[in-house]
Design a protein around this motif. Structure first.
Motif, PDB file in Angstrom:
ATOM      1  N   ASP A   1      45.764  46.336  46.634  1.00 17.65           N
ATOM      2  CA  ASP A   1      45.239  47.176  45.555  1.00 17.65           C
ATOM      3  C   ASP A   1      44.232  48.179  46.107  1.00 17.65           C
ATOM      4  O   ASP A   1      44.179  49.325  45.650  1.00 17.65           O
ATOM      5  CB  ASP A   1      44.582  46.279  44.497  1.00 17.65           C
TER       6      ASP A   1
ATOM      7  N   GLU B   1      48.474  40.073  35.118  1.00 20.59           N
ATOM      8  CA  GLU B   1      49.051  39.926  36.448  1.00 20.59           C
ATOM      9  C   GLU B   1      50.498  39.441  36.377  1.00 20.59           C
ATOM     10  O   GLU B   1      51.363  39.890  37.145  1.00 20.59           O
ATOM     11  CB  GLU B   1      48.221  38.938  37.274  1.00 20.59           C
TER      12      GLU B   1
ATOM     13  N   LYS C   1      50.947  42.744  39.763  1.00 18.64           N
ATOM     14  CA  LYS C   1      49.884  43.284  40.595  1.00 18.64           C
ATOM     15  C   LYS C   1      48.564  42.589  40.274  1.00 18.64           C
ATOM     16  O   LYS C   1      48.325  42.184  39.144  1.00 18.64           O
ATOM     17  CB  LYS C   1      49.726  44.798  40.372  1.00 18.64           C
TER      18      LYS C   1
ATOM     19  N   GLU D   1      44.443  43.137  40.531  1.00 18.37           N
ATOM     20  CA  GLU D   1      43.377  44.117  40.743  1.00 18.37           C
ATOM     21  C   GLU D   1      42.241  43.485  41.539  1.00 18.37           C
ATOM     22  O   GLU D   1      41.906  42.313  41.350  1.00 18.37           O
ATOM     23  CB  GLU D   1      42.851  44.631  39.397  1.00 18.37           C
TER      24      GLU D   1
ATOM     25  N   GLU E   1      38.712  42.332  42.624  1.00 15.38           N
ATOM     26  CA  GLU E   1      37.590  41.890  41.794  1.00 15.38           C
ATOM     27  C   GLU E   1      36.418  41.511  42.681  1.00 15.38           C
ATOM     28  O   GLU E   1      36.541  41.359  43.899  1.00 15.38           O
ATOM     29  CB  GLU E   1      38.017  40.708  40.924  1.00 15.38           C
TER      30      GLU E   1
END
Length: 865
Positions: A688, A769, A774, A776, A778
């Motif tokens: 990502d 998700e 995908k 992200e 964090e």
């Protein structure tokens, strides 16, 4: 026997005869045996295989079983001195088994050679048994193959090197006790030129108001003090506060009563207490559903009801309690179960307060002053009244253990010490000043007439000395083992029946770790050992295979199928010859006491237990010599456990696979999969942040493991959400308990709802998700480097957990604790710890580190057993 074999045990004799322990040989065969039969490998064991045909060639086993009665119990001796040759260190009188009187005392009475017993000594051809199809028994245990390899490898080992010049920790021994320069108290720094690497065990803190002596910073290393050897007197001065009695019985509430045939019954408090013993343990189905347990309990219960005036209904009418099946103890169980739950649900602060109060009340009983030194006392509490459970299939299980009164207790204390006062209105049975004993108080229980002792704790000097002497005695056996084996090999062919039986018994004890065994009385569990083996406990299978099948220690089945020396096989056939039949003893000319007396002729204090301790420690020592543990701490710990497991396999320290093992392994597997799922998420976060990484590292680096399918991921996500919710809720409750304890205003439920918003956010994130595929990035300031570091840490956790899981699976049928604590010299574990730089905490718990403080502080990495 060649000199290279002198110190090499034929097997590791570290087993309990309880169905989980036996042993097999680990060194080269004797030349004589090898010459007689090159096809055999005596000592190879096939455990837990099926018993097929029993002695098909022997037609003389007819007629019913005839069992001899055990001798009446020996009266309690006046002297409480401890025998230095006892099989168990600090063995209480209750453990001293009765032995049967056989034909003659083999050590004192004359015996007739086999050739003069009315028939000639049978020739080898006459004792041979025809070929049988039974010799093809399959090996059903996967450990058997590994066991054989270990034995073959051990058989090729050279003899251990002669001990070098003794250090302060390993000087020449006399009767198993080290001889050292006279030292009473020495400073830690002055004991040895080398400082111990292990952490020192912390001293118990003295009472706050007690004055500190100038030498409080000095450490007493009793293992360097020659005055604490095998002398008759164990102490000079002794002070203690006596014992703690259980609280008196609290009668049940009036609305809680046992029912008989559906009618609530009123009982005298003494009878009600006995009813509560049974009622409170209804959840222990193993006991309360046992017919023997029920019968014994009900017999005692009826007797006490009769003595206390009988049972009555609510109107005062007498009710005769005749049938156990009509008794309903559920109301009593529900009352006590509710109390248990209430206690379990107490706030942590309240539990802590109650424990502190109890510790304060018992503080004076927890320690004694032994020769001027403060020593911790072990079991200072008098056993409360209850129902006797017993080990294994005990015939007295379920009997009522009555309350012990001060009038039954004998106190042992110094002459000049103040005698602890008994409870008001009572007196002690007797006050003794027995300096030969290491007990502080004793009483006789009513079930078996056994004597119970209050002793010092396991981490005390006295108990430490007991362990030290036990292992030193095993080390001393190195000097005598070659002669013992040479003698019993020779006497296997002796003309005297008693000598043959004696030699065969020592062979079995040395080769297969059979306990010596004693004749049991009618009121004891019918368990056997070597000397008390019955006709039906041994099956002979040609050409030299023996099947042992009997109830050993704790009434656990012992089954072992082994190949023996051809002469031992012939002897056992002779010992089973007609007119012997089922119920008759195989070793009918031999008693345990006679066997022990014979063994002590070689070495003071030598018993079957010493054989097991010696062989277990010798085997572990040689495995450690050839070991080169490398890698991480978990890898080194696994290497140690592997060595310990090999000893346990050789010693047949088996155990039944626990009912929860499969569930535990499944949970560990799920945790490992969860860590791998976390790794995948972190890799997706890296993509990502930098999609070009897919090309740099390759697509396979970012792929999901095959076993982590979508269905499993959803289940795992649900688990993570529930786990997080529980954590937040428990933290909220704990914070409120703390506020309540500090008399502050508690938080409202809205605060919990606010905290649980994190869980809802997590659920939304997982759903997103799953839809997009995908993840992200964090966290605060996420970077590719930080995620790579996190992945590396997860890799280490996966590796560690996988090693632990493999270790647990490998050990599911092997009891490592038995050998590590009781049979392997703890100094060998310390050697491993120091040699490979592994914290001793990885092998010994806090209590074991206190127990084996003498081992931790007395050796370095070059020490040898």
């Amino acid at each position: 026997m060649s000199s290279s074999e002198d110190d090499t045990p034929l097997m590791a004799t570290n087993g309990r005869v309880n169905g989980t322990s036996s042993a097999t040989k680990v060194d080269a065969k004797h030349p004589k045996v090898k010459a007689e039969s090159s096809q055999l490998d005596p000592g190879i064991s096939i455990r837990f295989g099926p018993v097929q045909d029993r002695d098909v060639e022997m037609k003389d086993a007819e007629g019913g079983a005839s069992k001899r009665k055990g001798r009446t119990s020996v009266s309690h001796q006046k002297s409480y001195a401890e025998s230095e040759s006892s099989d168990e260190d600090d063995q209480p009188l209750s453990k001293r088994r009765r032995t049967s009187m056989k034909h003659k005392d083999p050590e004192t009475d004359e015996d007739v050679p086999l050739a003069r017993n009315g028939r000639k000594l049978p020739k080898a051809s006459e004792t041979a048994i025809g070929e049988s199809s039974d010799s093809d028994v399959p090996i059903e245990r996967k450990l058997a193959a590994q066991k054989k390899k270990i034995e073959q490898r051990a058989a090729r080992k050279p003899a251990p090197k002669k001990e070098t010049k003794p250090t302060p920790a390993t000087k020449k021994q006399t009767n198993g006790v080290k001889k050292e320069p006279a030292v009473k108290k020495v400073k830690a720094e002055s004991v040895s030129p080398q400082k111990p690497k292990g952490k020192a065990v912390k001293r118990e803190s003295e009472d706050a108001d007690e004055k500190e002596d100038e030498d409080d910073d000095e450490e007493y290393r009793w293992w360097l003090d020659p005055t604490k050897g095998d002398g008759t007197n164990k102490w000079t001065t002794l002070e203690h506060s006596g014992v703690v009695f259980p609280p008196p019985y609290e009668p049940l509430p009036k609305n809680v009563k046992m029912k008989y045939d559906g009618v609530p019954v009123t009982l005298h408090p003494d009878a009600e207490e006995v009813a509560s013993f049974f009622g409170s343990m209804l959840n222990s189905t193993h006991n309360v559903e046992n017919p023997v347990f029920q019968k014994n309990f009900f017999g005692d219960f009826k007797d006490i009801i009769k003595k206390t005036g009988g049972a009555k209904d609510s109107k005062g009418n007498k009710i005769e309690i005749k049938e156990f099946s009509k008794c309903d103890f559920k109301p009593i169980f529900e009352y006590y179960d509710a109390q248990r739950q209430e206690k379990k649900n107490l706030p942590p602060a309240e539990k802590k307060r109650l424990k502190a109060e109890k510790d304060e009340a018992e503080a004076q009983y927890q320690y004694c002053i032994w020769d001027g030194r403060k020593q911790k006392v072990g079991n200072f509490r008098v056993e409360p009244p209850s129902l006797f459970r017993g080990r294994g299939e005990h015939p007295k299980t379920g009997r009522v253990k009555t309350r012990v009164l001060p009038e039954q207790i004998t106190i042992n204390i110094g002459k000049d010490a103040p005698v602890p006062p008994p409870p008001a209105g009572h007196r002690w049975k007797e006050v003794k000043h027995d300096r030969e004993g290491t007990w502080l108080a004793m009483w006789q229980e009513n079930i078996n007439g056994n004597y119970k002792y209050v002793m010092l704790a396991a981490n005390s000097d006295v108990k430490g000395q007991s362990d030290f002497k036990k292992f030193e005695k095993a080390r001393e056996l190195k000097k005598h083992i070659a002669k013992i084996r040479k003698d019993y090999q020779k006497k296997l062919r002796d003309d005297m029946m008693v000598e043959r039986q004696k030699a065969t018994a020592v062979y079995l004890i040395d080769q297969f770790a059979l306990r010596a065994g004693n004749e049991k009385g009618e009121d004891e569990a019918e368990t056997v050992g070597c000397c008390s083996l019955k006709y039906e406990n041994i099956t002979l299978k040609p050409p030299a295979t023996v099947v042992f099948d009997f109830l050993g220690k704790d009434s656990i089945r012992f089954y072992d199928e082994v190949e023996v020396d051809p002469q031992v096989f012939k002897n056992l056939k002779i010992f089973k010859k007609a007119p012997k039949k089922e119920g008759d003893e195989v070793f009918d000319r031999l008693t345990t006491s006679a066997l022990n007396k014979h063994l002590q002729g070689y070495m003071s204090g030598l018993t079957a237990k010493v054989f097991r301790t010696y062989n277990a420690s010798w085997t572990m020592g040689n495995l450690l010599k050839e070991m080169n543990a490398t890698g991480s701490i978990p890898e080194k710990v696994k290497a140690y456990n592997d060595a310990n497991r090999r000893v346990a396999i050789l010693c047949n320290h088996k155990r039944t696979v626990t009912a929860g093992h499969a569930n535990q392994m499944e949970k560990m597997g799920e945790r490992i999969k969860g860590l791998r799922y976390q790794k995948w998420r972190l890799k997706q976060m890296m993509l990502d942040l930098d999609p070009s990484l897919k090309k740099k590292k390759g697509a396979s680096f970012f792929e999901l493991d095959e076993d982590l399918d979508k269905e499993w991921i959803k289940e795992h996500q649900a688990f993570l959400i529930e786990e997080q919710s529980q954590k937040i809720t428990k933290k909220f409750e704990k914070d409120n308990e703390k506020l309540a304890a500090e008399r502050q205003k508690e938080m409202k439920a809205t605060e919990l709802e606010e905290r649980l918003k994190v869980v809802k956010e997590m659920e939304k994130k997982f759903n997103k998700e799953n839809k997009t595929g995908k993840v992200e990035a964090e966290g605060k300031g996420p970077t590719v480097e930080r995620f790579e570091n996190s992945i590396a840490k997860l890799d280490q956790r996966v590796e560690t957990m996988s090693l632990q899981a493999q270790d647990k699976e490998d050990n599911k049928e092997v009891a490592l604790g038995t050998s590590k604590i009781n049979y392997i010299d703890p100094r060998l574990t310390v050697v491993f710890s120091k040699k490979f730089n592994v914290p001793i905490e990885k092998f010994f718990s806090k209590s074991l580190r206190e127990k084996f403080e003498w081992a931790i502080k007395s050796v370095e990495e070059d020490w040898e057993f």
